[in-house]
Motif scaffolding. Structure first.
Motif: not given
Length: 135
Positions: A44-73
């Motif tokens: 995500q850091a390599d992709e650049g600032a959040a402003l240049s990220t497409h909303p669908a990509d941002a939503a996908s990243d958020l979903a992946e992060a939530e899944i990762s947190v849930t699995v970790g817990l």
């Protein structure tokens, strides 16, 4: 009587081995989970600032992060339960229901070596959680 005691000690030793093996597996999964999270953050850091990220990509990243947190817990929770079971083995309370104080069946402990409760108490505990909307 000595035969029963010896058999019980052997069974407890096997349970300890099973718990330690599962603990090692969980620790490996936790390490992998941390690596995946670090890779995602770096990507995500390599992709650049959040402003240049497409909303669908941002939503996908958020979903992946939530899944990762849930699995970790979930992994951390099971790891904690196994550590508690190992403590109970050490202090002699392994296989005793924490609610009613009666022995937990060997069949249940074979299926879930870190079980805290006998089946009846576990069902009551789950029913209470469901009624109260607990996680």
């Amino acid at each position: 009587m000595t035969h029963d005691t010896n058999e019980n000690q052997q069974w407890l030793a096997r349970q300890r081995e099973r718990l330690l093996e599962r603990r090692a597996q969980l620790l490996h999964q936790v390490r992998e989970q941390h690596e995946v999270a670090a890779d995602q953050a770096e990507s995500q850091a390599d992709e650049g600032a959040a402003l240049s990220t497409h909303p669908a990509d941002a939503a996908s990243d958020l979903a992946e992060a939530e899944i990762s947190v849930t699995v970790g817990l979930t992994l951390q929770e099971e790891l904690h339960e196994i550590d508690m079971a190992l403590e109970r083995l050490d202090n002699g309370s392994y296989g005793i229901c924490i609610d009613c104080g009666k022995p937990i069946s060997r069949e249940r402990l074979e299926a879930i070596p870190w079980a805290l409760r006998c089946i009846a108490c576990q069902e009551q505990w789950e029913a209470r959680r469901e009624v109260h909307g607990a996680r």
